[in-house]
Scaffold this motif. Structure first.
Motif, mmCIF file in Angstrom:
data_model
loop_
_atom_site.group_PDB
_atom_site.id
_atom_site.type_symbol
_atom_site.label_atom_id
_atom_site.label_comp_id
_atom_site.label_asym_id
_atom_site.label_seq_id
_atom_site.Cartn_x
_atom_site.Cartn_y
_atom_site.Cartn_z
ATOM 1 N N SER A 68 0.822 -1.204 0.000
ATOM 2 C CA SER A 68 0.000 0.000 0.000
ATOM 3 C C SER A 68 0.858 1.256 0.000
ATOM 4 N N GLY A 69 2.143 1.082 0.073
ATOM 5 C CA GLY A 69 3.025 2.238 0.136
ATOM 6 C C GLY A 69 3.460 2.580 1.544
ATOM 7 N N ALA A 70 3.041 1.764 2.506
ATOM 8 C CA ALA A 70 3.442 2.020 3.891
ATOM 9 C C ALA A 70 4.765 1.332 4.186
ATOM 10 N N ILE A 71 5.502 1.925 5.101
ATOM 11 C CA ILE A 71 6.750 1.297 5.539
ATOM 12 C C ILE A 71 6.576 0.877 6.996
ATOM 13 N N TYR A 72 6.986 -0.333 7.304
ATOM 14 C CA TYR A 72 6.837 -0.885 8.640
ATOM 15 C C TYR A 72 8.205 -1.047 9.270
ATOM 16 N N LEU A 73 8.296 -0.758 10.549
ATOM 17 C CA LEU A 73 9.572 -0.954 11.237
ATOM 18 C C LEU A 73 9.345 -1.820 12.469
ATOM 19 N N TRP A 74 9.925 -3.011 12.452
ATOM 20 C CA TRP A 74 9.749 -3.926 13.571
ATOM 21 C C TRP A 74 11.021 -4.024 14.396
ATOM 22 N N GLU A 75 10.830 -4.294 15.648
ATOM 23 C CA GLU A 75 11.970 -4.581 16.521
ATOM 24 C C GLU A 75 12.131 -6.085 16.567
ATOM 25 N N VAL A 76 13.323 -6.554 16.307
ATOM 26 C CA VAL A 76 13.510 -7.999 16.206
ATOM 27 C C VAL A 76 13.354 -8.666 17.574
ATOM 28 N N ALA A 77 13.913 -8.025 18.611
ATOM 29 C CA ALA A 77 13.932 -8.673 19.925
ATOM 30 C C ALA A 77 12.530 -9.008 20.415
ATOM 31 N N SER A 78 11.589 -8.115 20.186
ATOM 32 C CA SER A 78 10.255 -8.368 20.712
ATOM 33 C C SER A 78 9.244 -8.662 19.620
ATOM 34 N N GLY A 79 9.606 -8.414 18.397
ATOM 35 C CA GLY A 79 8.644 -8.594 17.317
ATOM 36 C C GLY A 79 7.635 -7.474 17.233
ATOM 37 N N LYS A 80 7.851 -6.441 18.012
ATOM 38 C CA LYS A 80 6.872 -5.357 18.025
ATOM 39 C C LYS A 80 6.974 -4.501 16.779
ATOM 40 N N LEU A 81 5.840 -4.074 16.314
ATOM 41 C CA LEU A 81 5.833 -3.096 15.242
ATOM 42 C C LEU A 81 6.011 -1.731 15.888
ATOM 43 N N LEU A 82 7.192 -1.187 15.744
ATOM 44 C CA LEU A 82 7.476 0.063 16.437
ATOM 45 C C LEU A 82 6.885 1.252 15.717
ATOM 46 N N ASN A 83 6.858 1.140 14.415
ATOM 47 C CA ASN A 83 6.415 2.313 13.678
ATOM 48 C C ASN A 83 5.896 1.883 12.317
ATOM 49 N N LYS A 84 4.951 2.649 11.843
ATOM 50 C CA LYS A 84 4.432 2.416 10.503
ATOM 51 C C LYS A 84 4.068 3.775 9.955
ATOM 52 N N TRP A 85 4.499 4.056 8.774
ATOM 53 C CA TRP A 85 4.101 5.335 8.208
ATOM 54 C C TRP A 85 3.819 5.178 6.720
ATOM 55 N N ASN A 86 2.965 6.044 6.219
ATOM 56 C CA ASN A 86 2.615 5.991 4.808
ATOM 57 C C ASN A 86 3.661 6.754 4.035
#
Lengths: 413, 876
Positions: A68-86
């Motif tokens: 969709s054009g969004a960029i996702y940023l995950w933290e490997v240690a926890s698997g958390k999605l830290l940030n997502k932006w269009n």
């Protein structure tokens, strides 16, 4: 390229090539990563199909670009999605990190390339102040961007991008402008830069590898095109992905026919062709599809086989989460330490005795120090003891002597 | 048993047994036995014995026996050597268990040395005996502490060495187990600090190498260590050791839980102590906020640190309590946290990043000022007390921040922005030198680790502050302030590690001013050398990672750095290590400052800005002069700098940029900046900036399209011609009608340069036969420069028809791709959109063209400064 959501179609194969390990993965439909060669991969189901993936060199983050054009940023240690932006209006097609890993460069189907400061993405105040999130937005490509690579350099690195408009463009990351545009006879799908940045290699859809010069002036009369100093014909079916070894002599590229070829640059010939054997991974028979990424992974210096490490420290990474959980403004991250560095106390250990000896000697030589006084006291005590003993002995001796003499005198008539 | 006769010389191994025997015979004290009559040696004698053993390697029998001169083992030598070492070991052991304290002390020390130096075979054979002999020395309470400390050190060495033998693991672990109890006993004894220090060293060794042995006593050890730390009676050095030991403690269990638990407990205690210190001067809500992060609601509070409630409630009076107890204890505990964060741990552990940062933020945001609401709850005395201690507190928490960043490395990213904001805010208020140094250091560290992303944030602040600290031109030549000022302020920095018990505290200058709002105009006082060095280092880091950022104000920064370096060096070179006594104490000499200035200067010269480094020749001169200072670190660095700059003078690559053309304008704007004699003048910086950038364009022009205005430039950059694969005839390089200019720059004409220059000359002369080309290609170049967009348009349609056609076909191909539905997403469909795009692009091209020509005009104005022609006229 098929990016189905439903089931995992990633396949992994390995082959040793002169001390290096070449891993190729086809059709990334879901995010996959593997801790160690034999460990089970963790499966994740992000919110939408993810195209390009990139992680920082410490492996703390994974960044993915969505359709969709969004960029996702995950933290490997926890698997958390830290940030997502269009980031873009249309699907993100490629991602790369700058040399110092503080900037993210993304290319999109809409032809735009944007440069993001990762740090800024976590700064809500800055976003509110400036209104836009990206640092630069390049819109010189008119057709979808196919690949982006970042060059070397702390503050003056260049970025090379390729696009379906049959050009590769070179950008200055520090100044945020185009430096050069190179036209190719074919659409370029993959680029690699030589680590010394003399040249870059562009893999075309016409199965040719074009060698373009970075360090020479333009030569408009070159038979291939301006700045292009040579081409190599490969007998594959379109080059989809490329990787270059550290010494710059081995080029590995994957193609649409599902093969991976290893190319010796100096001799300009293929040294090896790797074909995907049926069912070699995950026990499935796979359709032969295009190879969509190749990586050259160096054998780690201290490879710790996961099976041998005790205490279960090699836990599988968490699955990547689908959504950010922003319960309270600040992201709660899970930072870890200790994992990446080996404990080598033994190498750092020092012997203490001589140092202690020297410092104690110093203390002894200082007049009036309590330690010296104590030691002296001890010595004198001991001496007194000895002397007392000696006195006792002498006394006894005299006593004996006297007794003897007295006895003698008395016994004598 | 020494063989009569001569040895081959100093290196002959046969010498060693003889030396050792004579040492034992003549210089070691005798044991209690028959030889007991010999008096104990003086300490100096003992140190010479130690030196002899270490220098000649007298105890390392095996290694040398295998390596006799001929390379084959010499049984005779080995035998004699073994005998000598046997005698040595016997004597040392008899000393260890002697009755006399001084002999026992000497024996313990020498045994420690033996453990370190002896061969592996001997060690394996006798370590258990040695252990048995040493153990009583630390167990008997009556022994003097000298002997105990020496025995502890020897035992620590024994276990360090033992850790190298994995086959002895079992034995050594059981030995270690026997030792923990006596060591704890030592710690509980009343004794001088050195005794505790020795015991702590031993305990640390055990924890590092034999965690299982300590595991059984885990809680006991924690309680002992914590009670000592919290007693507030230790001096700085010893308390640091205790903190280090406590930080190692989780290794005894080696799991994630104990690490996290200890960290949590530490942070809770720190928070409580800070509460104590800030009482009445801070909103209490802040404390509970931090506590909520530390102990998340719903989870139980962990047991108190060290097992019992030991926040000291002794009858300190309030004045002394803060200074003598609270602040030093916080410092020690923070040191412990730092150690935990930066030392590697066996398994992966979670760092409680959020609580940590909350604790740090809380303390750094307190500046000693009073908010109105709190006014009724406090007194002027309280405030004065806190303000006098606050700098130490800030330093400690800055240290904690540093360790946090070091520990989590790139995982710091999500928090970087907020921390940077906090730091910038803090920096504005920080006036004390020691604190400024720390903040500079953190910024430097962030810059190096997080690159350009962080540079975008802090560039401005670093530069502003660095200018305030470094630029004292307004105060005359006061780069080296009178000794008195700098000494006082540096003493503050030095004494940040407070040795409360032994050393009186240094006076804090500007006692209460942390919170005041003085602008950093530096008008009041010249920053001390140490702050200047820190500022230079931060600038260096900034230039390294982000030299070409707009916000860097390069012309100003470059000028500042050359000024500072020139001034630092013009007073003569400082001598390393033999300045006045007091300066030496502070650890910072003028030589350090010069080195820092030159390092920053090198970064400024190397870091690619928008133009040629304007002060290259001055910089080179400084480095050349510095290189002459034989034998100093400065000379080493200057040689390195010259090497690095050589690449700048003889570049090996061409700039990537297309030539910006359309210079209708003035000739010869070359190299003037580097020749500018008036380098210290601060005028006309803007104009200089413009000239610089113009210069760069000229300079970087690879094709020489600019014709005659650039001829000498072409001379300056001949390599590119040498590098171009032989340009064919009719090539666009058209400096044909240029006159030869003499070498533009003195440096450029250095001999090493000449070969390539010749090549270049050849190329040039070839081209000079082609007079027609000049000036005909201006239009195509314009087109090329804007090619990314113009190719798709007809704005400059009279050229490159082929290319344009190519592109057309591409477009149609792309359309067909789109039409065939190859793209999953169909919302940009087909031609209308594309043509739209093209139009937009065309617009862009036109706009860019217009803009360029405009700037060119303005450029030409600035270029027509008369002085610029200097070189041309010279060359004629």
């Amino acid at each position: 390229m098929d990016r189905g959501m439903g089931e995992c179609e990633a396949a992994k194969g390995e082959a040793a090539v002169e001390g290096m390990c070449v891993i190729w993965i086809r059709r990334i439909s879901e995010i996959f990563w593997v801790a160690g060669a034999s460990a089970v991969a963790t499966k994740s189901f992000p919110a939408e199909p993810i195209g390009p993936l990139v992680s920082n060199s410490e492996g703390a983050y994974i960044i993915g670009g969505g359709s969709s054009g969004a960029i996702y940023l995950w933290e490997v240690a926890s698997g958390k999605l830290l940030n997502k932006w269009n980031a873009h209006l249309r699907a993100v097609t490629c991602l790369t990190l700058s040399d110092d890993e503080s900037l993210l460069i993304s290319g999109s189907e809409d032809g735009s390339i944007r440069v993001w400061s990762l740090m800024k993405m976590f700064d809500s105040m800055a976003a509110a102040e400036s209104g836009r999130l990206y640092i630069y937005s390049f819109s010189e490509h008119i057709f979808p961007v196919t690949d982006i690579v970042s060059g070397h350099g702390l503050c003056n690195s260049i970025v090379v991008s390729s696009s379906m408009d049959k050009t590769c463009k070179i950008w200055s990351l520090s100044e945020g402008r185009i430096l050069r545009s190179i036209s190719f006879p074919a659409i370029i799908d993959a680029i690699v830069i030589d680590s010394a940045e003399h040249t870059f290699y562009a893999g075309g859809r016409d199965s040719k590898i074009y060698i373009a010069a970075l360090n020479v002036g333009s030569n408009p009369h070159s038979s291939y095109g301006e700045y292009i100093i040579g081409t190599v014909n490969t007998d594959s079916k379109g080059i989809t992905s490329m990787a270059l070894s550290v010494d710059g002599t081995t080029l590995v590229f994957g193609s649409n026919d599902g093969t991976v070829r290893v190319w010796d640059i100096r001799r300009k010939e293929a040294t090896r062709v790797l074909k995907h054997a049926k069912g070699c991974a995950l026990g499935k028979s796979l359709l032969i599809g295009p190879v969509n990424n190749v990586l050259i992974v160096r054998e780690p210096l201290h490879s710790v086989p996961p099976a041998l490490s005790k205490r279960g420290s090699w836990l599988l990474p968490h699955s990547l989460s689908k959504y950010t959980d922003s319960t309270d403004g600040e992201v709660d991250t899970k930072a870890v330490i200790g994992h990446q560095r080996l404990c080598n106390d033994l190498l750092d250990s020092k012997y203490l005795s001589s140092q202690v000896l020297m410092s104690q000697i110093k203390e002894l030589q200082v007049q009036n120090s309590s330690g010296a006084a104590e030691l002296e006291l001890e010595r004198i005590k001991l001496e007194r003891e000895k002397l007392t003993q000696a006195v006792q002995q002498w006394k006894k001796l005299y006593q004996d002597l006297q007794n003897m003499v007295v006895d003698d005198l008395l016994s004598e008539p | 048993m020494a063989i009569a006769g001569f040895v081959e010389g100093m290196g002959d191994h046969k010498l060693k047994p003889r030396l050792l025997s004579s040492l034992v015979r003549e210089r070691l004290p005798g044991g209690d036995g028959a030889a007991g009559s010999r008096p104990s040696p003086s300490p100096a004698e003992l140190s010479s014995v130690l030196a002899a053993v270490k220098t000649h390697g007298l105890l390392a029998e095996a290694a040398a026996a295998a390596a006799t001169a001929a390379g084959r083992p010499d049984p005779e030598l080995a035998e004699s050597w073994r005998g000598a070492v046997d005698a040595w070991a016997d004597r040392v052991l008899s000393l260890v268990s002697s009755n006399a304290s001084d002999k026992r002390w000497a024996g313990a020390c020498l045994l420690g040395v033996t453990v370190e130096e002896c061969s592996s075979e001997r060690f394996v054979a006798s370590y258990s005996l040695w252990f048995q002999k040493l153990l009583p020395n630390i167990q008997q309470p009556s022994t003097t502490y000298f002997v105990k400390v020496a025995s502890c050190a020897a035992l620590a060495d024994l276990f360090t060495r033992l850790a190298n033998f994995s086959n002895l693991k079992k034995d050594s672990t059981s030995f270690a187990g026997k030792l923990v109890q006596p060591v704890l006993q030592l710690l509980n004894e009343d004794g001088p600090f050195t005794l505790w220090g020795g015991a702590i060293n031993l305990l640390c060794t055990l924890m590092q190498f034999y965690p299982p042995s300590v595991q059984r006593y885990y809680d006991h050890v924690e309680a002992t260590l914590v009670s000592k730390i919290m007693s507030g009676k230790l001096d700085t050095h010893t308390s640091r050791k205790f903190a280090f030991c406590l930080a190692l403690l989780p290794k005894a269990r080696g799991d994630e839980e104990s690490w996290s638990l200890l960290m949590q407990k530490l942070l809770i205690v720190i928070t409580k102590l800070v509460d104590d210190a800030f009482q009445g001067l801070e909103d209490e809500a802040k404390s509970s906020e931090v506590m909520k992060l530390l102990v998340p609601p719903g989870k139980g509070t962990p047991p108190p640190l060290g097992g019992q409630q030991n926040l000291e409630e002794r009858s300190h009076n309030a004045t002394r309590r803060l200074r003598d107890y609270t602040i030093p204890t916080i410092s020690t505990l923070i040191h412990c946290c730092c150690m935990m964060l930066t030392n590697p741990y066996l398994v992966q552990v979670n760092v409680p990043l959020r609580p940590l940062l909350a604790v740090i933020r809380r303390v750094l945001s307190v500046d000693g000022s009073l908010s109105r609401s709190l006014l009724p709850f406090t007194t002027a005395l309280d405030q004065e007390l806190l303000c006098s201690e606050l700098p130490y507190l800030h330093l400690d928490f800055l240290n904690l921040l540093i360790s946090t960043i070091k520990g989590v490395r790139s995982q710091f990213l999500p928090h970087a922005a907020t921390v940077v904001r906090l730091l910038i805010e803090f920096f504005r208020r920080a006036k004390l030198p020691s604190i400024r140094i720390k903040v500079y250091y953190i910024m430097q560290m962030l810059l190096i680790s997080m690159g350009i992303g962080v540079a975008l944030y802090i560039a401005e602040e670093v530069i502003k502050n660095a200018f305030a600290d470094l630029d004292d031109s307004s105060k005359g030549n006061s780069l080296f302030p009178s000794a008195c000022t700098s000494i006082v302020s540096e003493a503050v920095q030095q004494n940040s590690s407070r040795k409360r018990k032994n050393i009186s505290r240094a006076p804090l200058q500007q006692c209460n001013s942390i919170g005041s709002d003085i602008a950093p105009d530096a008008g009041k006082m010249v920053a001390p050398l140490s702050v200047k060095i820190a500022a230079l280092k931060a600038l260096e880091a900034l230039l390294t990672v982000g030299g070409s950022l707009d916000s860097l104000r390069r012309p100003d920064v470059d000028r500042l750095l050359i000024t500072v370096a020139t001034k630092a060096c013009e007073l003569g070179w400082g001598y390393e290590g033999n300045s006045a006594v007091i300066i030496e104490e502070s650890g910072i000499s003028r030589a350090d400052f010069q080195l820092a200035a030159l390092k920053a200067l090198l970064a400024s010269l190397l870091s690619l800005g928008r133009g040629r480094p304007p002060y290259l020749s001055q910089g080179l001169e400084l480095f050349r002069r510095g290189k002459l200072e034989t034998g100093t670190e400065l000379a080493t660095f200057c040689a390195h700098a010259l090497l690095a700059l050589e690449l700048l003078i003889h570049p090996r690559a061409l700039p990537l940029e297309e030539p910006p053309t359309g210079k209708s304008s003035m000739p010869g704007s070359i190299f003037h900046a580097s020749q500018n004699p008036n380098l210290l003048s601060s005028t006309s910086s803007d104009r200089e900036a413009i000239r610089d950038s113009k210069l760069y364009f000229n300079w970087s022009d690879p094709d020489g399209e600019q014709s005659d205005d650039d001829d000498s430039m072409e001379d300056a950059r001949p390599e590119k011609f040498a590098r171009v694969d032989v340009p064919p005839a009719g090539h666009r390089i058209e400096q044909g009608d240029q006159e030869k200019s003499p070498r533009v720059n003195a440096e450029m004409a250095s001999p090493s340069y000449s070969k390539e220059t010749k090549d270049a000359d050849m190329v040039e002369s070839n081209n000079s036969k082609d007079p027609s080309s000049h000036g005909t290609n201006v239009l195509p170049d314009v087109a090329k420069r804007v090619s990314p967009v113009s190719e798709a348009t007809t704005v400059v349609g009279d050229l490159d028809i082929d290319k344009f056609n190519n592109l057309r076909s591409d477009v149609s191909k792309f359309d067909s791709i789109l039409d065939s539905g190859d793209f999953t997403n169909n919302n940009i469909a087909g031609k209308p959109h594309d043509s739209d795009n093209n139009e937009k692009a065309a617009d862009g091209a036109v706009r860019i063209l217009g803009k360029e020509s405009k700037t060119d005009d303005s450029d030409s104005d600035s270029d027509s400064i008369p002085e610029i022609r200097l070189w041309d006229s010279d060359s004629d």
